[in-house]
Scaffold this motif. Structure first.
Motif, PDB file in Angstrom:
ATOM      1  N   GLY A  95       0.770  -1.356   0.036  1.00 45.78           N
ATOM      2  CA  GLY A  95      -0.012  -0.116  -0.054  1.00 45.78           C
ATOM      3  C   GLY A  95       0.957   1.461  -0.080  1.00 45.78           C
ATOM      4  N   GLN A  96       0.091   2.352  -0.197  1.00 44.87           N
ATOM      5  CA  GLN A  96       0.739   3.583  -0.353  1.00 44.87           C
ATOM      6  C   GLN A  96       0.585   4.292   1.173  1.00 44.87           C
ATOM      7  N   PHE A  97       1.813   4.974   1.570  1.00 48.77           N
ATOM      8  CA  PHE A  97       1.748   5.551   2.724  1.00 48.77           C
ATOM      9  C   PHE A  97       2.813   6.803   2.577  1.00 48.77           C
ATOM     10  N   SER A  98       2.064   8.308   2.745  1.00 48.74           N
ATOM     11  CA  SER A  98       3.037   9.061   2.633  1.00 48.74           C
ATOM     12  C   SER A  98       2.975  10.237   3.840  1.00 48.74           C
ATOM     13  N   ILE A  99       4.105  10.602   4.499  1.00 43.97           N
ATOM     14  CA  ILE A  99       4.054  11.676   5.374  1.00 43.97           C
ATOM     15  C   ILE A  99       4.860  12.930   4.535  1.00 43.97           C
ATOM     16  N   ASP A 100       3.886  13.890   4.385  1.00 46.42           N
ATOM     17  CA  ASP A 100       4.205  15.050   3.736  1.00 46.42           C
ATOM     18  C   ASP A 100       5.619  15.725   4.013  1.00 46.42           C
ATOM     19  N   ASP A 101       5.800  15.881   5.448  1.00 51.55           N
ATOM     20  CA  ASP A 101       7.085  16.671   6.073  1.00 51.55           C
ATOM     21  C   ASP A 101       7.751  15.875   6.853  1.00 51.55           C
ATOM     22  N   ALA A 102       8.296  14.607   6.550  1.00 53.29           N
ATOM     23  CA  ALA A 102       9.048  14.001   7.543  1.00 53.29           C
ATOM     24  C   ALA A 102      10.516  14.689   7.915  1.00 53.29           C
TER      25      ALA A 102
END
Lengths: 476, 541
Positions: free
Chosen positions: B271-278
């Motif tokens: 699946g997709q997982f994104s943290i915009d500002d790690a």
């Protein structure tokens, strides 16, 4: 009957429903036993066939009554074909009412005398009364037998067990007099009451609800219990071996009133009504009151915390302990020492008697008491006869405590002035106890003098007037 | 016939009637209880789950809440240097001196005259390349001992000129006497705690120890000779300091590799997982009053089986504050941040690495003897590496799977009692994240013999809707019932493991998945209740 009297009569009946509160007294057979002086205790306007009676000191009357409006023994247990004792939980549960009462009363008359004085009839007496009542809710048994997950889901179940005990002395006097050419007779009784011990469950709500959505529990309580006794239980423990008789100087005093009326509507038809034991006792000695500190508090149990559940047993134990602490804290009872008042178990009777002859009548009686905002009625048909100067008999059929098979018997046996009597509203119940919801027995010895046959409630003159009225009616 | 005689038959009839009625008797064998079929409902579990409960930082991180309630998940790694007290120890020191009688002194003593012999001496603290300007001593002992061949008594006073406690100098006295045997001996010990020792009064201006001796000899009738000796030993042992001024030389303070486990990705499978500002934040703390250089030898995202992916944009060295004399007791901090503006950290985090690995070095006085150092025994260097995941991003079909051992005890005696069991799961979701889940029940042979739900991914809870500001405006709720009849419940006896599959997806708007933010007031409430229908056949004897 004049309109104004009709109004008074109806108003009186209405008052009875409001005032009557208490537990079973019954006396359904006794009410119509015109050969037995103790009937005056059920209606102070009633008279008996003797102009003078003296209850045997120490054994004037002993009345025991067991009443159970919840279930019969056979609902709970029976013996099956294999001679096993069969227990029927579901049948027992189905037989119960929402609130059920088991009463056990013991009334003991030490002294009772009465005499006729022209148109009046006067009685004096004293006795001891012990009244106990145990209330048990259907919901409590439903929790175990039906469970909280079926029909009881979402329902607020009330586990309101209650216990009441009242022990008191009763010193009483009654007076009745005939009016309106002896067609109408009015009577009243006044009692001075001296309380000995009381346990009064004013309120005992323990409400439990299972939420239908997530099964969480909501519990709240509202308990108010009062106790009082003439013994100094607050400071000392009472020892039977060394009683302090000063304790009988009780400040637990009260009074009771009874009213009654009989009215000859037709020459052979007499109506009667009474309300008995409207009264109270103020309890002041060694009083203790227990009350839920905050009845509006409720405890909701949603289950254990997710994290505790999966972490370790220590946390689970802590959670359970925390829950118990919460229950203890929120449902804390406060203690106080404030005097309180209890009312007597008042009852009312409405009767009609059709006199076949001056010795025999058929009676119709409606009885009721009003307890916990609910009318508990009984209905009785009876035959009452004075077969001979020696034998008086009453046979009754009553519907009491939701039971439709109560065969009552009353006997008076006279030998000269000596009179032995035995009365039971449910004579069969004593024998077939498994089916009985009410068992009572009254017995005692009187000495009756100057006995004369006549219709109850009427003087001889009234009887003549009644016969004259009958002749007029026939001639008319 | 009289009335009494007429009455007699009636009385006899009644008596016969009553005596004919005999009370029922109980003469039974055993007890039988009718079956009952109650249904009980019990609340088992309820929890308001926080982000930490849901994601789990595995004890190595925490949830950081900003003033507006916005949440970040922080995984932390910490490396600590050795403390100065251990890094720069004071070795034990011994100083010696010998007195020797002159002819004149011997003659005077034999003639009944006492003699006082003063002497100043200088020694050097032996510290290798380290230079002590001064020490604040918190522990240690000075032991002075003498051994002499002079046949008389007297006293030796030793004073360290530059060691003070208050206004008093460090001093020790050794009285001794001659008892017809040689050598004459004496010793004394002094606690050094609380002394401040200045060692700059010498050449070179460090490690200098200036001592004054004063030997007083009593007149004697014994025969003394010129050259009679008296040896003095001064031993410093176990010296520990609270402060050290001087220079400690060039030291490698730290060289340590470690890793930070990113447990949020522990069970991620697809699946997709994104943290915009790690972000990665490096926080350096220092309480050495000395030049210090520190940096990464390596910083990378790592998933076992794959090559590490190095984080770019690393600074050549960390900014490290150096405390001065007035704030030497307090660790000073500075930090540097790696984010999407200066490194590839966002790409690395969105690759769902299992760990962040790092290797940190730190050197003291890397450029040699440029400045004097100030230390306390507690001085330390600390490097904190925070992998910060601000909860602002998206997830789509982000699947977490785990297999846990499990067992279910259902005794045979319950076979006849249990009709069915209903498990009720009630969820109230305050997160803009939807949950699809499935539980597979696995037997000892590793075969799936049942599953909790019929769907592969049962929509357990919808994501909560958000408003224009991206914040949740209302919760979603759902009740799910799972019924186990007796047959299904019996199969639970085979249960050995449970495979949990959770599919997480942020709020979908028309097929797109805009980034959502998580705030501290979001709650996921999960309740589990059970309703059991029983068939109770109670046996009583």
């Amino acid at each position: 009957m004049k309109p104004v009297l009709n109004k008074c009569f109806l108003a009186g009946i209405a008052m009875l429903f409001v005032l009557c509160k208490g537990q079973a007294q019954n006396n359904l057979t006794l009410y119509n036993m015109h050969t037995l002086p103790q009937r005056i205790q059920t209606n102070p306007a009633q008279v008996v066939d003797s102009r003078l009676f003296i209850g045997m000191p120490g054994f004037s009357s002993l009345h025991m009554l067991y009443g159970n409006n919840g279930f019969k023994i056979r609902d709970l247990v029976s013996v099956n074909d294999s001679n096993q004792l069969a227990i029927h939980p579901t049948r027992f549960y189905d037989a119960l009412s929402k609130n059920n009462t088991i009463s056990l009363n013991l009334n003991y008359d030490l002294l009772y005398v009465g005499f006729k004085l022209r148109k009046s009839y006067i009685t004096l007496g004293m006795g001891e009364k012990v009244q106990t009542r145990f209330n048990f809710p259907k919901d409590f048994f439903g929790l175990f037998i039906i469970g909280n997950g079926g029909d009881n889901l979402g329902k607020e179940m009330n586990f309101n067990f209650g216990f009441d005990l009242m022990v008191y002395n009763d010193v009483h006097a009654s007076y009745s007099r005939a009016f309106r050419k002896d067609k109408l007779r009015l009577g009243a009784k006044v009692s001075y009451l001296n309380g000995i011990a009381n346990f009064n469950t004013e309120k005992s709500d323990l409400l439990f609800q299972t939420n239908p959505d997530d099964f969480h529990y909501t519990v709240r309580t509202d308990i108010r219990v009062n106790t009082a006794t003439i013994f100094d239980t607050l400071n000392n423990s009472f020892e039977v071996s060394d009683p302090d008789f000063n304790v009988f100087k009780s400040r637990n005093r009260g009074m009771g009133l009874s009213f009654g009326a009989t009215y000859q509507v037709l020459p052979k038809l007499v109506l009667s009504a009474s309300v008995v034991d409207i009264g109270y006792i103020d309890w002041k000695d060694n009083v203790k009151n227990y009350k839920t500190a905050n009845p509006s508090q409720k405890v909701e149990f949603y289950g254990l915390d997710f994290k505790d559940y999966f972490n370790d047993s220590t946390n689970i134990n802590q959670s359970i302990q925390h829950m118990l602490d919460t229950f203890t804290d929120k449902f804390k009872l406060t203690e106080s020492y404030q005097e309180y008042r209890t009312t007597l178990p008042a009852t009312f009777y409405l009767g009609a008697n059709f006199w076949l002859t001056k010795r025999h009548n058929f009676g119709l009686l409606f009885y009721g008491n009003y307890y916990q905002k609910k009318l508990n009625p009984a209905f009785t048909l009876s035959y009452n006869g004075k077969l001979t100067k020696i034998l008086g008999i009453s046979v009754s059929y009553s519907m009491i405590n939701r039971s439709f098979v109560n065969g009552g018997v009353g006997l008076t046996l006279n030998g000269s002035a000596f009179q032995y009597y035995l009365v039971a509203d449910n004579a069969l119940g004593i024998i077939t106890y498994r089916n009985a919801s009410t068992i009572d027995l009254r017995t005692g010895i009187n000495f009756t003098f100057l006995r004369k046959d006549k219709q109850s409630g009427l003087s001889g003159k009234g009887k003549k007037m009644g016969m004259q009225a009958k002749r007029n009616a026939y001639s008319g | 016939m009289t009335r009494s005689k007429k009455l007699l038959p009636v009385v006899l009839f009644l008596l016969a009637g009553f005596t004919g009625c005999r009370p029922e008797e109980l003469d039974t064998v055993g007890i039988k209880v009718d079956p009952v079929r109650p249904e009980y409902a019990i609340p088992l579990i309820q929890s308001d789950l926080t982000l930490d409960d849901l994601i789990g930082t595995g004890g190595i991180g925490f949830v950081k809440k900003q003033s507006d309630g916005f949440l970040s998940l922080v995984y932390r790694g910490t490396v600590l240097s050795t403390r100065a007290g251990t890094l720069v120890p004071i070795s034990d020191q011994t100083f010696q001196h010998t007195f020797s009688l002159t002819d004149a002194q011997a003659t005077a003593l034999n003639n009944g005259q006492s003699q006082t012999i003063p002497l100043d001496a200088s020694y050097t603290f032996s510290m290798g390349s380290k230079e002590i300007d001064s020490l604040w001593i918190k522990a240690g002992n000075l032991t002075a001992a003498l051994s002499g061949m002079i046949k008389t008594g007297g006293v030796l006073k030793v004073t360290f000129q530059d060691a003070y406690q208050g206004s008093g100098k460090l001093s020790i006295q050794l009285p001794f006497s001659y008892n017809s045997s040689l050598p004459v001996t004496a010793s004394a010990t002094k606690d050094l705690a609380g002394f401040h020792w200045d060692m700059t009064k010498g050449t070179p201006a460090y490690n200098a120890v200036n001592v004054s001796f004063e030997l007083t000899l009593n007149p004697t009738t014994e025969v003394l000779s010129a050259g009679d000796r008296l040896d003095v030993n001064l031993d410093f042992k176990g010296v520990k300091y609270t402060r050290f001024y001087g220079f400690i030389g060039t030291l490698n303070l730290l060289s340590e590799a470690d890793s930070i486990k990113l447990s949020v990705f522990d069970n991620a499978t697809s699946g997709q997982f994104s943290i915009d500002d790690a972000k990665i934040k490096i926080i350096c703390g220092n309480s050495f009053g000395a030049e210090l250089k520190a940096g990464f030898k390596q910083l990378a995202g790592y998933t076992p089986g794959n090559a590490p992916v190095d984080v770019t944009g690393l600074p050549a060295s960390f900014p490290i504050p150096i405390p001065n004399e007035t704030n030497i007791n307090v660790m000073q901090f500075d930090s540097v941040m790696l984010d999407k503006t200066n490194s590839n950290i966002v790409g690395i985090v969105n690759g769902k690495p299992k760990k962040v690995i790092y290797d940190v070095y730190a050197d003291l006085n890397p450029n040699g003897r440029l400045q004097r150092n100030i230390l306390t025994d507690e001085s330390q260097f600390k490097c904190i590496v925070d992998v910060e995941l601000p909860m602002y991003g998206t997830a789509k079909d982000f699947v977490l799977e785990s297999v846990d051992s499990a067992h279910f005890d259902l005794e045979d005696t319950y076979d006849d009692m249990l009709e069915n069991v209903l498990f009720r799961f009630t969820g109230v979701n305050g997160y803009p994240i939807g949950l699809e889940t499935q539980l597979y029940l696995i037997n000892a042979g590793g075969q799936v013999f049942d599953s909790l739900f019929t769907d592969r991914s049962y929509k357990f809870l919808e994501a909560a809707p958000v408003g224009a500001d991206g914040k949740v405006v209302s919760t979603t709720g759902k009740t799910t019932d799972v019924v186990f009849d007796l047959l299904r419940a019996k199969r639970l006896r085979d249960l050995k493991r449970i495979k949990t599959r959770v599919n997480i997806g942020t709020l979908s708007q028309g097929g797109t998945y805009p980034s959502v933010k998580l705030y501290s007031n979001y709650v996921l409430r999960i309740s589990v209740g059970v309703k059991a229908k029983l068939n109770l056949n109670l046996k009583a004897e």
